[in-house]
Write a protein that holds these residues in place. Structure first.
Motif, PDB file in Angstrom:
ATOM      1  N   GLY A   9       0.831  -1.232   0.025  1.00  0.00           N
ATOM      2  CA  GLY A   9       0.059   0.035   0.387  1.00  0.00           C
ATOM      3  C   GLY A   9       0.915   1.333  -0.013  1.00  0.00           C
ATOM      4  N   ASN A  10       0.311   2.224  -0.192  1.00  0.00           N
ATOM      5  CA  ASN A  10       1.110   3.614  -0.153  1.00  0.00           C
ATOM      6  C   ASN A  10       1.137   4.160   1.211  1.00  0.00           C
ATOM      7  OD1 ASN A  10       0.983   3.705  -2.910  1.00  0.00           O
ATOM      8  ND2 ASN A  10      -1.216   4.336  -2.930  1.00  0.00           N
ATOM      9  N   MET A  11       2.356   3.947   1.623  1.00  0.00           N
ATOM     10  CA  MET A  11       2.721   4.390   3.140  1.00  0.00           C
ATOM     11  C   MET A  11       3.833   5.651   3.178  1.00  0.00           C
ATOM     12  SD  MET A  11       0.948   2.762   5.191  1.00  0.00           S
ATOM     13  CE  MET A  11       1.711   2.944   6.616  1.00  0.00           C
ATOM     14  N   ILE A  12       3.746   6.458   2.096  1.00  0.00           N
ATOM     15  CA  ILE A  12       4.538   7.415   2.302  1.00  0.00           C
ATOM     16  C   ILE A  12       3.958   8.745   2.548  1.00  0.00           C
ATOM     17  CG2 ILE A  12       6.279   8.942   0.874  1.00  0.00           C
ATOM     18  CD1 ILE A  12       6.313   6.589  -1.355  1.00  0.00           C
ATOM     19  N   TYR A  13       4.074   8.952   4.195  1.00  0.00           N
ATOM     20  CA  TYR A  13       3.426   9.807   4.742  1.00  0.00           C
ATOM     21  C   TYR A  13       4.246  10.598   5.614  1.00  0.00           C
ATOM     22  CZ  TYR A  13      -1.250   8.013   3.299  1.00  0.00           C
ATOM     23  OH  TYR A  13      -2.287   7.355   2.735  1.00  0.00           O
ATOM     24  N   PRO A  14       4.053  11.979   5.649  1.00  0.00           N
ATOM     25  CA  PRO A  14       2.838  12.626   5.418  1.00  0.00           C
ATOM     26  C   PRO A  14       3.168  13.038   4.049  1.00  0.00           C
ATOM     27  CG  PRO A  14       4.540  14.030   6.725  1.00  0.00           C
ATOM     28  CD  PRO A  14       4.858  12.482   7.112  1.00  0.00           C
ATOM     29  N   LEU A  15       2.091  13.825   3.560  1.00  0.00           N
ATOM     30  CA  LEU A  15       2.032  14.389   2.215  1.00  0.00           C
ATOM     31  C   LEU A  15       1.675  15.759   2.091  1.00  0.00           C
ATOM     32  CD1 LEU A  15       0.268  11.318   0.513  1.00  0.00           C
ATOM     33  CD2 LEU A  15       2.606  11.895   0.101  1.00  0.00           C
ATOM     34  N   PRO A  16       2.071  16.581   1.151  1.00  0.00           N
ATOM     35  CA  PRO A  16       1.214  17.958   0.932  1.00  0.00           C
ATOM     36  C   PRO A  16      -0.169  17.797   0.711  1.00  0.00           C
ATOM     37  CG  PRO A  16       2.638  17.284  -0.781  1.00  0.00           C
ATOM     38  CD  PRO A  16       2.956  16.240   0.048  1.00  0.00           C
ATOM     39  N   ALA A  17      -1.067  18.727   1.339  1.00  0.00           N
ATOM     40  CA  ALA A  17      -2.436  18.771   0.990  1.00  0.00           C
ATOM     41  C   ALA A  17      -2.632  20.046   0.130  1.00  0.00           C
ATOM     42  CB  ALA A  17      -3.338  18.717   2.378  1.00  0.00           C
ATOM     43  N   VAL A  18      -2.769  19.728  -1.164  1.00  0.00           N
ATOM     44  CA  VAL A  18      -2.819  21.037  -1.792  1.00  0.00           C
ATOM     45  C   VAL A  18      -4.327  21.280  -2.574  1.00  0.00           C
ATOM     46  CG1 VAL A  18      -0.294  21.072  -2.347  1.00  0.00           C
ATOM     47  CG2 VAL A  18      -2.243  20.064  -3.972  1.00  0.00           C
ATOM     48  N   LEU A  19      -4.643  22.514  -2.772  1.00  0.00           N
ATOM     49  CA  LEU A  19      -5.772  22.496  -3.557  1.00  0.00           C
ATOM     50  C   LEU A  19      -5.462  22.747  -5.094  1.00  0.00           C
ATOM     51  CD1 LEU A  19      -7.741  25.136  -1.041  1.00  0.00           C
ATOM     52  CD2 LEU A  19      -8.311  22.801  -1.611  1.00  0.00           C
ATOM     53  N   VAL A  20      -5.839  21.877  -5.988  1.00  0.00           N
ATOM     54  CA  VAL A  20      -5.678  22.228  -7.294  1.00  0.00           C
ATOM     55  C   VAL A  20      -6.807  22.824  -8.082  1.00  0.00           C
ATOM     56  CG1 VAL A  20      -5.360  21.120  -9.512  1.00  0.00           C
ATOM     57  CG2 VAL A  20      -4.253  20.262  -7.440  1.00  0.00           C
ATOM     58  N   THR A  21      -6.548  23.928  -8.734  1.00  0.00           N
ATOM     59  CA  THR A  21      -7.639  24.443  -9.535  1.00  0.00           C
ATOM     60  C   THR A  21      -7.479  24.476 -11.083  1.00  0.00           C
ATOM     61  OG1 THR A  21      -6.188  26.472  -9.509  1.00  0.00           O
ATOM     62  CG2 THR A  21      -8.254  26.466  -7.842  1.00  0.00           C
ATOM     63  N   PRO A 162       1.902  26.023   6.843  1.00  0.00           N
ATOM     64  CA  PRO A 162       1.480  24.966   5.767  1.00  0.00           C
ATOM     65  C   PRO A 162       1.033  23.846   6.621  1.00  0.00           C
ATOM     66  CG  PRO A 162       3.937  24.976   5.969  1.00  0.00           C
ATOM     67  CD  PRO A 162       3.595  26.172   6.861  1.00  0.00           C
ATOM     68  N   ILE A 163       0.189  23.000   5.844  1.00  0.00           N
ATOM     69  CA  ILE A 163      -0.523  21.575   6.471  1.00  0.00           C
ATOM     70  C   ILE A 163       0.297  20.686   5.579  1.00  0.00           C
ATOM     71  CG2 ILE A 163      -2.285  23.006   7.459  1.00  0.00           C
ATOM     72  CD1 ILE A 163      -3.897  22.001   5.308  1.00  0.00           C
ATOM     73  N   CYS A 164       0.075  19.447   6.106  1.00  0.00           N
ATOM     74  CA  CYS A 164       0.323  18.135   5.604  1.00  0.00           C
ATOM     75  C   CYS A 164      -0.826  17.171   5.877  1.00  0.00           C
ATOM     76  CB  CYS A 164       1.601  17.748   5.987  1.00  0.00           C
ATOM     77  SG  CYS A 164       1.960  16.989   7.587  1.00  0.00           S
ATOM     78  N   TYR A 165      -1.094  15.975   5.359  1.00  0.00           N
ATOM     79  CA  TYR A 165      -2.017  14.956   5.296  1.00  0.00           C
ATOM     80  C   TYR A 165      -1.308  13.596   5.671  1.00  0.00           C
ATOM     81  CZ  TYR A 165      -5.964  11.860   3.794  1.00  0.00           C
ATOM     82  OH  TYR A 165      -6.956  10.906   3.810  1.00  0.00           O
ATOM     83  N   SER A 166      -2.001  12.892   6.462  1.00  0.00           N
ATOM     84  CA  SER A 166      -1.308  11.533   6.953  1.00  0.00           C
ATOM     85  C   SER A 166      -2.505  10.884   7.377  1.00  0.00           C
ATOM     86  CB  SER A 166      -0.055  11.658   8.051  1.00  0.00           C
ATOM     87  OG  SER A 166       0.290  10.387   8.156  1.00  0.00           O
ATOM     88  N   HIS A 167      -2.603   9.715   6.563  1.00  0.00           N
ATOM     89  CA  HIS A 167      -3.598   8.663   7.005  1.00  0.00           C
ATOM     90  C   HIS A 167      -5.065   9.305   7.385  1.00  0.00           C
ATOM     91  CE1 HIS A 167      -1.066   5.312   6.915  1.00  0.00           C
ATOM     92  NE2 HIS A 167      -0.109   6.017   7.431  1.00  0.00           N
ATOM     93  N   GLY A 168      -5.650  10.249   6.603  1.00  0.00           N
ATOM     94  CA  GLY A 168      -6.868  10.745   6.916  1.00  0.00           C
ATOM     95  C   GLY A 168      -7.108  11.931   7.886  1.00  0.00           C
ATOM     96  N   THR A 169      -5.764  12.266   8.279  1.00  0.00           N
ATOM     97  CA  THR A 169      -5.665  13.458   9.282  1.00  0.00           C
ATOM     98  C   THR A 169      -4.861  14.573   8.590  1.00  0.00           C
ATOM     99  OG1 THR A 169      -6.083  11.795  11.024  1.00  0.00           O
ATOM    100  CG2 THR A 169      -5.179  14.101  11.788  1.00  0.00           C
ATOM    101  N   TYR A 170      -5.581  15.564   8.919  1.00  0.00           N
ATOM    102  CA  TYR A 170      -4.557  16.858   8.404  1.00  0.00           C
ATOM    103  C   TYR A 170      -3.651  17.443   9.671  1.00  0.00           C
ATOM    104  CZ  TYR A 170      -8.198  16.992   4.951  1.00  0.00           C
ATOM    105  OH  TYR A 170      -9.025  16.496   3.982  1.00  0.00           O
TER     106      TYR A 170
END
Length: 195
Positions: A9-21, A162-170
């Protein structure tokens, strides 16, 4: 340390949480939250986003051939979550979140005014991978909020919170732990001599 083995599975966390427009007119502007994004090349500057083909933004990006990665902050976390769980097929996410679209300098897709960094991207390739397709793109412009520049012109991303995302949590980012190369940096010799 004892470890157990999980299924792949994808376990590379944390990740950036970005807004793509994306989109090319006020009527079809959309925002999608993306965590699968990153840098793929320095020269030319290139990035990627991975998007499921059934997402509303997928066809918009494919048609217009551009998008904007808008970096996010603690003050935008509610909007980040909302744009990830609601579809732009049925709602205008700019209106729903009260975020402000601004005209891009090089692309048709809008920038988000409230984001401290807007990265304008032109699609170079779409790679079909499975559940997601990867859009590789060249960065054609970067727009930054001058409120985070110091007197020497250095941009302080950390001050944007800045924020990041990991396993369903910011998460917000905490303290600085070091700077690139600090582990091998030579210590400066003291100029003070005892006389």
């Amino acid at each position: 340390m004892t470890k157990i083995s999980w299924k792949p599975g994808n376990m590379i966390y944390p990740l950036p949480a970005v807004l793509v427009t994306c989109g090319d007119t006020m009527d079809n502007y959309n925002i999608i939250t993306i965590a699968w994004t990153g840098t793929i090349c320095t020269n030319p500057p290139m990035v990627y986003i991975s998007v499921k083909p059934n997402r509303h933004s997928y066809d918009l990006i494919k048609r217009t051939n551009d998008f904007v990665i808008n970096l996010t902050t603690e003050s935008l976390v509610k909007e980040v979550d909302y744009c990830g769980v609601r579809s732009g097929k049925n709602i205008n996410k700019f209106e729903a979140t009260k975020l402000t679209p601004e005209k891009g300098t090089k692309v048709k897709s809008p920038l988000i005014k409230e984001s401290p960094v807007n990265i304008e991207c032109v699609v170079k390739d779409i790679i079909k991978l499975g559940s997601h397709d990867m859009f590789t793109a060249e960065v054609v412009a970067v727009n930054i909020d001058e409120n985070f520049l110091d007197e020497n012109g250095k941009f302080h991303l950390d001050k944007t919170k800045p924020i990041c995302y990991s396993h369903g949590t910011y998460f917000g980012l905490s303290k600085e732990l070091g700077t690139f190369g600090y582990s091998v940096k030579k210590k400066k010799k003291s100029k003070n001599k005892v006389t």
